[in-house]
Design an enzyme around this catalytic site. Structure first.
Site, PDB file in Angstrom:
ATOM      1  N   GLU A  70     -34.816 -32.898   1.865  1.00 14.47           N
ATOM      2  CA  GLU A  70     -33.756 -33.912   1.992  1.00 14.47           C
ATOM      3  C   GLU A  70     -33.860 -34.662   3.321  1.00 14.47           C
ATOM      4  O   GLU A  70     -33.826 -35.888   3.352  1.00 14.47           O
ATOM      5  CB  GLU A  70     -32.373 -33.251   1.877  1.00 14.47           C
ATOM      6  CG  GLU A  70     -31.256 -34.262   2.129  1.00 14.47           C
ATOM      7  CD  GLU A  70     -29.865 -33.742   1.853  1.00 14.47           C
ATOM      8  OE1 GLU A  70     -29.673 -32.524   1.748  1.00 14.47           O
ATOM      9  OE2 GLU A  70     -28.960 -34.587   1.753  1.00 14.47           O
ATOM     10  N   ASP A  90     -33.389 -28.349  -0.069  1.00 10.21           N
ATOM     11  CA  ASP A  90     -32.149 -28.847   0.526  1.00 10.21           C
ATOM     12  C   ASP A  90     -31.716 -27.790   1.535  1.00 10.21           C
ATOM     13  O   ASP A  90     -31.284 -26.694   1.155  1.00 10.21           O
ATOM     14  CB  ASP A  90     -31.061 -29.047  -0.547  1.00 10.21           C
ATOM     15  CG  ASP A  90     -29.876 -29.811   0.025  1.00 10.21           C
ATOM     16  OD1 ASP A  90     -29.739 -29.844   1.265  1.00 10.21           O
ATOM     17  OD2 ASP A  90     -29.090 -30.363  -0.756  1.00 10.21           O
ATOM     18  N   ILE A  92     -29.213 -27.587   3.650  1.00  6.68           N
ATOM     19  CA  ILE A  92     -27.777 -27.245   3.493  1.00  6.68           C
ATOM     20  C   ILE A  92     -27.255 -28.089   2.340  1.00  6.68           C
ATOM     21  O   ILE A  92     -27.033 -29.297   2.497  1.00  6.68           O
ATOM     22  CB  ILE A  92     -26.943 -27.557   4.760  1.00  6.68           C
ATOM     23  CG1 ILE A  92     -27.497 -26.830   5.994  1.00  6.68           C
ATOM     24  CG2 ILE A  92     -25.476 -27.163   4.521  1.00  6.68           C
ATOM     25  CD1 ILE A  92     -26.682 -27.070   7.274  1.00  6.68           C
ATOM     26  N   ASP A  93     -27.099 -27.488   1.178  1.00  9.13           N
ATOM     27  CA  ASP A  93     -26.450 -28.220   0.095  1.00  9.13           C
ATOM     28  C   ASP A  93     -24.959 -27.952   0.245  1.00  9.13           C
ATOM     29  O   ASP A  93     -24.512 -26.804   0.210  1.00  9.13           O
ATOM     30  CB  ASP A  93     -26.957 -27.768  -1.281  1.00  9.13           C
ATOM     31  CG  ASP A  93     -26.456 -28.729  -2.354  1.00  9.13           C
ATOM     32  OD1 ASP A  93     -26.499 -29.949  -2.125  1.00  9.13           O
ATOM     33  OD2 ASP A  93     -25.990 -28.258  -3.401  1.00  9.13           O
ATOM     34  N   THR A  95     -23.274 -30.247   2.739  1.00  9.05           N
ATOM     35  CA  THR A  95     -23.168 -30.556   4.177  1.00  9.05           C
ATOM     36  C   THR A  95     -21.728 -30.904   4.557  1.00  9.05           C
ATOM     37  O   THR A  95     -21.256 -30.496   5.631  1.00  9.05           O
ATOM     38  CB  THR A  95     -24.129 -31.718   4.546  1.00  9.05           C
ATOM     39  OG1 THR A  95     -25.449 -31.297   4.227  1.00  9.05           O
ATOM     40  CG2 THR A  95     -24.059 -32.055   6.023  1.00  9.05           C
ATOM     41  N   ASP A 220     -30.958 -31.429  -4.535  1.00 10.17           N
ATOM     42  CA  ASP A 220     -29.683 -30.773  -4.856  1.00 10.17           C
ATOM     43  C   ASP A 220     -29.802 -29.904  -6.106  1.00 10.17           C
ATOM     44  O   ASP A 220     -29.083 -28.913  -6.247  1.00 10.17           O
ATOM     45  CB  ASP A 220     -28.581 -31.814  -5.143  1.00 10.17           C
ATOM     46  CG  ASP A 220     -28.275 -32.735  -3.971  1.00 10.17           C
ATOM     47  OD1 ASP A 220     -28.217 -32.236  -2.841  1.00 10.17           O
ATOM     48  OD2 ASP A 220     -28.085 -33.950  -4.199  1.00 10.17           O
TER      49      ASP A 220
END
Ligand code: LIP
Length: 281
Positions: A70, A90, A92-93, A95, A220
């Site tokens: 990402e 990702d 940190i999915d 955020t 994601d």
């Protein structure tokens, strides 16, 4: 090759756990927030640091593999899915959840070969839940097998979705119009954890019947898509037909019946694809 991918999956689990520790530590500190495409599309130094941590660690072990991350894409790298072994990350999915310490955040790592997902790892780090799926090998949470809900009556269902990061009134109207149609079926409830990856793990776990969203990105949903299919669920495009992970549109459900009903209720549109060429300057 099977063993090689098992090694890669073991590595993904280990690095996701390490990344999750970094994310959880950062939740205790002040988080410096920056924006990307809009004032509500957030990123932090932790997103960038965790993505680098994962990529560096994978590169050391698998130097020929490719990456779609990402934050690397946000920094200008191409988002091309080829047939080469590719890690789709990702860091940190969720955020926005992370920024607000809303306790659903996940490290999501999908692995694709020949454009087919081979494994998916989603680490919901605040809950300490490690979701894993291997193509043809089932889906698990902390080692316990997962199975989607057996409920086929959408009136008895919980459906997950998200509001996305566009605040353009027309786009918001479309989202609400779909939501209205779904609520008025009527369904038992609508939920959203604030992360596509965890929403999909909820479908795989059987605590929600389906999740749909227009506007998500490949990072994601790559890992979560395998969790859902390996737990016995189905993936569909929002207009029906096969899902295309680059299209930014997805329905993930426990059954074809519920997926098709969602397709019939929601108002679809086509956001720019993840693999569209960047606008020339
Ligand atoms: C977010 C998703 C969320 C979706 C947002 C965004 P991020 O990912 O998981 O479900 O609604 O548009 O894509 O930015 O937290 O990695």
């Amino acid at each position: 090759m099977a063993d090689l991918w098992q090694n890669a999956m073991d590595h993904a689990v280990a690095v996701a756990r390490r990344a999750g520790e970094v994310v959880c530590e950062a939740l205790q500190d002040d988080r410096k927030v920056m924006t990307k495409s809009s004032s509500v599309d957030l990123v932090t130094q932790t997103d960038q640091k965790v993505e680098q941590l994962i990529i560096q660690s994978v590169k050391e072990k698998f130097p020929t593999h490719r990456f779609i991350g990402e934050e690397s894409v946000a920094a200008g790298e191409a988002c091309d899915l080829t047939s080469a072994p590719t890690w789709i990350i990702d860091p940190i999915d969720g955020t926005t959840n992370f920024v607000h310490a809303f306790p659903f955040v996940a490290v999501s790592i999908g692995f694709s070969v020949n454009k087919q997902m081979e494994f998916g790892v989603v680490y919901s780090c605040v809950e300490d839940k490690m979701y894993t799926a291997r193509r043809g090998g089932g889906a698990f949470c902390n080692g316990v097998p997962l199975q989607v809900s057996a409920q086929e009556d959408i009136q008895q269902a919980i459906i997950s979705t998200e509001f996305g990061s566009s605040r353009d009134p027309e786009a918001v109207d479309q989202i609400f119009s779909s939501l209205r149609s779904i609520l008025c079926i009527p369904v038992h409830g609508v939920r959203g954890a604030g992360t596509a990856a965890i929403n999909m793990c909820h479908v795989a776990s059987g605590c929600v019947e389906a999740y749909y969203e227009i506007g998500v990105h490949v990072w994601d949903v790559a890992a979560g898509s395998l969790l859902v299919s390996e737990a016995g669920g189905v993936l569909m495009d929002v207009e029906g037909g096969a899902v295309d992970l680059m299209s930014r549109r997805i329905v993930a459900a426990n059954s074809r019946t519920i997926a098709e009903r969602i397709v019939n209720e929601i108002h679809s549109f086509r956001p720019p694809r993840d693999d569209a060429a960047p606008p020339s300057v």
